[in-house]
Design a protein around this motif. Sequence first.
Motif, mmCIF file in Angstrom:
data_model
loop_
_atom_site.group_PDB
_atom_site.id
_atom_site.type_symbol
_atom_site.label_atom_id
_atom_site.label_comp_id
_atom_site.label_asym_id
_atom_site.label_seq_id
_atom_site.Cartn_x
_atom_site.Cartn_y
_atom_site.Cartn_z
ATOM 1 N N GLU A 9 0.845 -1.251 0.142
ATOM 2 C CA GLU A 9 -0.063 -0.042 0.005
ATOM 3 C C GLU A 9 0.945 1.143 -0.258
ATOM 4 O O GLU A 9 0.607 2.366 -0.738
ATOM 5 N N LYS A 10 2.058 1.194 0.801
ATOM 6 C CA LYS A 10 2.867 2.413 0.928
ATOM 7 C C LYS A 10 3.390 2.586 -0.524
ATOM 8 O O LYS A 10 3.735 3.715 -1.044
ATOM 9 N N LEU A 11 3.845 1.478 -1.029
ATOM 10 C CA LEU A 11 4.785 1.751 -2.234
ATOM 11 C C LEU A 11 3.946 2.098 -3.258
ATOM 12 O O LEU A 11 4.638 2.868 -3.984
ATOM 13 N N VAL A 12 2.711 1.736 -3.412
ATOM 14 C CA VAL A 12 1.957 2.016 -4.657
ATOM 15 C C VAL A 12 1.081 3.246 -4.298
ATOM 16 O O VAL A 12 0.516 3.634 -5.206
ATOM 17 N N ASN A 13 1.216 3.698 -2.987
ATOM 18 C CA ASN A 13 0.365 4.985 -2.610
ATOM 19 C C ASN A 13 -1.198 4.681 -2.683
ATOM 20 O O ASN A 13 -1.776 5.519 -3.399
#
Length: 549
Positions: free
Chosen positions: A358-362
């Motif tokens: 989730e954090k990586l792909v925002n």
Amino acid sequence: MVTFESLGIEEGLLQSLQKIGFKTPTPIQEQAIPVLLQGTKDFIGLAQTGTGKTAAFGLPLLQLINKAFVSPQALIICPTRELCLQIANDLQSFKPENGNVHVTAVYGGTAISQQIREIRRGTHIVVATPGRLIDLIERKAINLNDIHYVVLDEADEMLNMGFKDDIEFILKETPNRQSTWLFSATMPKEIRQVSKRYMENPFEITVGKANSVNVNIAHQYYQTQHINRYETLKRIIDFNPGLYGIIFTRTKADAQHITEQLIREGYDIEALHGDLTQAQRDKVMARFREKSLELLIATDVAARGIDVQGITHVINYELPDDTEVYTHRSGRTGRAGLSGISISIVTPKELYRLRQIEKLVNTKFNKIDIPSGKDVCRKQFFHFIDKMLNADISHGEYEAYVPVLKEKFEAVTKEEVLQRVAALEFDRFLRYYENSADLNLRNDKGDRKGDRDASRDNRNRSRGNGQYQRLFVNLGTKDGFYKASFLQFILDMSRLNKEQLGRIDMKEMNSWVEVEADAARIMIKALDGKNYRGRRIRMNDAEAGGRRR
């Protein structure tokens, strides 16, 4: 309004674009084409798959090459046979009818002699996979001295597949190139290193946020116990009648096993993995493209470069170990402006990795309840009713059968007819789901507890809690592995399950793998002493004899 004409595209190409229905440029085309038409600037374009990258570099190439000089002037390197053929076909559709431009695709899995003949007949643009191109270079069957433009498409995927040395070799073999154009969905450090070594002050653009996913894709996850993962997959498929999608597994053994299970239970599905011959792979892909096959199950490596329009769903049977791989998986759907759904099946231990993605792909992933058996039957029933009501009865002489039907059903009420139709169509579903269990995890405190449990489990593995044995192996990133491909390799070799592994630490020359203590001997026996690319694999207990870096 921005048009292809205002970007500098010449008249012949404009006519071709009009015929194939290209009206306005996509963002990557709008930003890249004016720069690439200069023909002298190195270029880096970061954009997700399905954003129109082929036209972004293909149109400038078709305009820049010297049509009168029949020799390879442009080289497009891509990771897979499928993508190679797709790019070549796209260029054929872009070029003017009387443009006299020759495009040749060269790739493995087919006779090299025919490809050599095509090159010798004369060509302007060569689209190639790295391995086959190097084979042609070593046979002196292709002359790259006149190559002015080199395109690296899906550069991150090529590096993930271990083509870094091949790419560098090819770039060294094109000393007279005027510009290098690199297109990628992500920008790992390996690509940055290649760009610094072989490109001079590249013009760089990013379409969308870095590492972001396609905004047309909805990201969902279903949470369940590992033991219920397969049943959850079946519920998802059954709850989405008309689904046209790809199911991703980590290993080819998983892909084959799940495919065999689903086929036995009546599902129309095929597996795509590394054990298939090229002819078998082509046959599977042809069925999938024609939609005579609605479900495809694939490993990450086998699915590289697949570009099929209209895929509605991507299902992650398990999350990938390398978080960046998720963007490539999900990017198979939601292409060309269409919407799509990316579904992940996760266990409590995998929630921590889901949050990392989730954090990586925002992007926020929406948690969806696993449908009950009654929900599935209801969805299938109404889908069938809609399908029946919308059936085309304009073709065929159905009127001839109406009198007989009326006579047959004279003593049967409308309600009974509907019940009998439902029984015939849904008997299998009703029987299967009659007493089906609730597959959802019920946790009053919500998912945060699951996150904490996953984090605690991660820390316990890191410290070593006595359940795992740490093994050393003399394979690393220098051997062309990244985490996901390394995991797939050791699982395929040992035939162990992912759940029997713990943490994996990879270095350039060596790696360390945590394995359940009772399975460690099986893995050592499967790998130690075997050969990988001409090198003898050494695997042993890290505490007893493995070196540390």
